[in-house]
Design a protein around this motif. Structure first.
Motif, PDB file in Angstrom:
ATOM      1  N   LEU A   2      50.945  34.670  22.113  1.00 50.02           N
ATOM      2  CA  LEU A   2      52.047  35.491  22.598  1.00 50.02           C
ATOM      3  C   LEU A   2      51.617  36.299  23.829  1.00 50.02           C
ATOM      4  CD1 LEU A   2      54.959  36.397  22.101  1.00 50.02           C
ATOM      5  CD2 LEU A   2      54.066  38.181  20.588  1.00 50.02           C
ATOM      6  N   VAL A   3      50.440  36.883  23.785  1.00 50.20           N
ATOM      7  CA  VAL A   3      49.933  37.662  24.922  1.00 50.20           C
ATOM      8  C   VAL A   3      49.756  36.758  26.134  1.00 50.20           C
ATOM      9  CG1 VAL A   3      47.943  38.981  25.778  1.00 50.20           C
ATOM     10  CG2 VAL A   3      48.866  39.445  23.503  1.00 50.20           C
ATOM     11  N   ARG A   4      49.182  35.598  25.930  1.00 47.88           N
ATOM     12  CA  ARG A   4      49.002  34.657  27.056  1.00 47.88           C
ATOM     13  C   ARG A   4      50.348  34.200  27.613  1.00 47.88           C
ATOM     14  NH1 ARG A   4      43.721  31.741  27.252  1.00 47.88           N
ATOM     15  NH2 ARG A   4      44.969  30.188  28.321  1.00 47.88           N
ATOM     16  N   ALA A   5      51.334  33.999  26.747  1.00 45.69           N
ATOM     17  CA  ALA A   5      52.667  33.609  27.209  1.00 45.69           C
ATOM     18  C   ALA A   5      53.272  34.711  28.082  1.00 45.69           C
ATOM     19  CB  ALA A   5      53.570  33.316  26.020  1.00 45.69           C
ATOM     20  N   TYR A   6      53.105  35.964  27.664  1.00 44.01           N
ATOM     21  CA  TYR A   6      53.622  37.075  28.470  1.00 44.01           C
ATOM     22  C   TYR A   6      52.875  37.174  29.799  1.00 44.01           C
ATOM     23  CZ  TYR A   6      57.210  39.340  25.704  1.00 44.01           C
ATOM     24  OH  TYR A   6      58.394  39.630  25.078  1.00 44.01           O
ATOM     25  N   HIS A   7      51.589  36.879  29.775  1.00 47.97           N
ATOM     26  CA  HIS A   7      50.827  36.873  31.030  1.00 47.97           C
ATOM     27  C   HIS A   7      51.393  35.823  31.989  1.00 47.97           C
ATOM     28  CE1 HIS A   7      47.627  36.782  33.952  1.00 47.97           C
ATOM     29  NE2 HIS A   7      47.566  35.478  33.779  1.00 47.97           N
ATOM     30  N   HIS A   8      51.560  34.607  31.492  1.00 44.84           N
ATOM     31  CA  HIS A   8      52.031  33.515  32.358  1.00 44.84           C
ATOM     32  C   HIS A   8      53.500  33.664  32.748  1.00 44.84           C
ATOM     33  CE1 HIS A   8      48.329  31.287  32.284  1.00 44.84           C
ATOM     34  NE2 HIS A   8      48.281  31.373  30.967  1.00 44.84           N
ATOM     35  N   THR A   9      54.313  34.191  31.853  1.00 43.37           N
ATOM     36  CA  THR A   9      55.751  34.293  32.130  1.00 43.37           C
ATOM     37  C   THR A   9      56.119  35.546  32.921  1.00 43.37           C
ATOM     38  OG1 THR A   9      56.184  33.099  30.080  1.00 43.37           O
ATOM     39  CG2 THR A   9      58.049  34.265  31.067  1.00 43.37           C
ATOM     40  N   TYR A  10      55.535  36.682  32.518  1.00 41.53           N
ATOM     41  CA  TYR A  10      55.955  37.956  33.109  1.00 41.53           C
ATOM     42  C   TYR A  10      54.862  38.658  33.915  1.00 41.53           C
ATOM     43  CZ  TYR A  10      59.665  37.266  29.706  1.00 41.53           C
ATOM     44  OH  TYR A  10      60.695  36.732  28.976  1.00 41.53           O
ATOM     45  N   GLY A  11      53.677  38.068  33.995  1.00 41.81           N
ATOM     46  CA  GLY A  11      52.595  38.681  34.753  1.00 41.81           C
ATOM     47  C   GLY A  11      51.917  39.833  34.038  1.00 41.81           C
ATOM     48  N   LEU A  12      52.087  39.929  32.725  1.00 35.12           N
ATOM     49  CA  LEU A  12      51.407  40.978  31.963  1.00 35.12           C
ATOM     50  C   LEU A  12      49.905  40.849  32.164  1.00 35.12           C
ATOM     51  CD1 LEU A  12      51.656  43.185  29.614  1.00 35.12           C
ATOM     52  CD2 LEU A  12      51.036  41.302  28.101  1.00 35.12           C
ATOM     53  N   PRO A  13      49.246  41.910  32.625  1.00 34.33           N
ATOM     54  CA  PRO A  13      47.787  41.807  32.771  1.00 34.33           C
ATOM     55  C   PRO A  13      47.142  41.685  31.383  1.00 34.33           C
ATOM     56  CG  PRO A  13      48.558  44.013  33.402  1.00 34.33           C
ATOM     57  CD  PRO A  13      49.762  43.209  33.020  1.00 34.33           C
ATOM     58  N   ALA A  14      46.396  40.633  31.181  1.00 31.67           N
ATOM     59  CA  ALA A  14      45.819  40.388  29.862  1.00 31.67           C
ATOM     60  C   ALA A  14      44.454  39.738  29.995  1.00 31.67           C
ATOM     61  CB  ALA A  14      46.739  39.485  29.055  1.00 31.67           C
ATOM     62  N   ALA A  70      32.284  44.802  30.216  1.00 29.86           N
ATOM     63  CA  ALA A  70      32.180  43.934  31.396  1.00 29.86           C
ATOM     64  C   ALA A  70      33.487  43.185  31.631  1.00 29.86           C
ATOM     65  CB  ALA A  70      31.024  42.945  31.223  1.00 29.86           C
ATOM     66  N   VAL A  71      34.107  42.698  30.571  1.00 28.11           N
ATOM     67  CA  VAL A  71      35.381  41.986  30.705  1.00 28.11           C
ATOM     68  C   VAL A  71      36.460  42.932  31.224  1.00 28.11           C
ATOM     69  CG1 VAL A  71      37.224  40.817  29.419  1.00 28.11           C
ATOM     70  CG2 VAL A  71      34.836  40.212  28.993  1.00 28.11           C
ATOM     71  N   LEU A  72      36.517  44.136  30.689  1.00 22.27           N
ATOM     72  CA  LEU A  72      37.525  45.098  31.133  1.00 22.27           C
ATOM     73  C   LEU A  72      37.339  45.515  32.587  1.00 22.27           C
ATOM     74  CD1 LEU A  72      37.808  47.388  27.974  1.00 22.27           C
ATOM     75  CD2 LEU A  72      39.576  45.871  28.893  1.00 22.27           C
TER      76      LEU A  72
END
Length: 195
Positions: A2-14, A70-72
């Motif tokens: 779901l988070v990845r879908a929001y990233h790809h669809t709406y540009g949610l930084p994830a 490091a990831v953040l």
């Protein structure tokens, strides 16, 4: 997903991370490493699934925290980073190492000898138990991407992390005794009423 879908669809930084098995201070006593430390101290049986040959990659909790940092701070939005310790060990080898470290710590301290008396080596307490159905023989993780892209590597060797963990459980008996006895659940009853 779901988070990845929001990233790809709406540009949610994830950012997504996956990690190998963690260990260290404050780990719930039912998990392999704290269970073995505590049972070895108490002279109780040390249950090992199957033949002890199951392999896991182990990541010291402080290294995991530094990887998340490091990831953040440097990760690319939308990416997934695998975090591993590059420490693959058979369960039986971990249990033997923990036993040796507990034996060493107790024999070096007169107070601990009195508190946790045990004749002989604690590895004699190893008891092989039936393996869980469908239990994976090996868990591994490829952490090359986080090393390559973010320059992160684990700092702790397995031996140094285990030594620190054994020392922590020895010094914090009051913490794990409240969990084993169930006393810690009284906090929830106080805050939220009886369940």
């Amino acid at each position: 997903h779901l988070v990845r879908a929001y990233h790809h669809t709406y540009g949610l930084p994830a950012l997504t991370t996956n990690c190998s098995n963690n260990y260290g201070p404050y780990q719930f006593p039912e998990k392999l490493i704290p269970l073995i430390i505590i049972n070895a101290l108490k002279g109780a049986p040390l249950p090992v699934y199957g033949d002890g040959g199951n392999v896991r990659d182990w990541l010291f909790v402080i290294d995991h925290c530094s990887a998340i940092d490091a990831v953040l701070s440097k990760g690319r939005s939308g990416e997934t980073y695998n975090i591993g310790g590059r420490n693959e060990w058979k369960n039986i080898d971990i249990v033997n190492l923990v036993c040796a470290m507990v034996d060493e710590a107790v024999s070096a301290d007169e107070g601990l000898k009195t508190e946790y008396p045990f004749p002989g080596k604690r590895s004699s307490l190893i008891t092989f138990v039936k393996d869980r159905p469908g239990h994976d023989r090996r868990y591994a993780i490829d952490c090359a991407k986080i090393e390559r892209e973010l320059g992160w590597t684990p700092k702790s060797s397995f031996e140094s992390g285990i030594r620190e963990t054994v020392g922590w459980y020895i010094k914090n008996r009051g913490w794990w005794e409240k969990i084993i006895s169930g006393e810690y659940l009284e906090y929830y009853d106080m805050q939220y009423g009886k369940r």
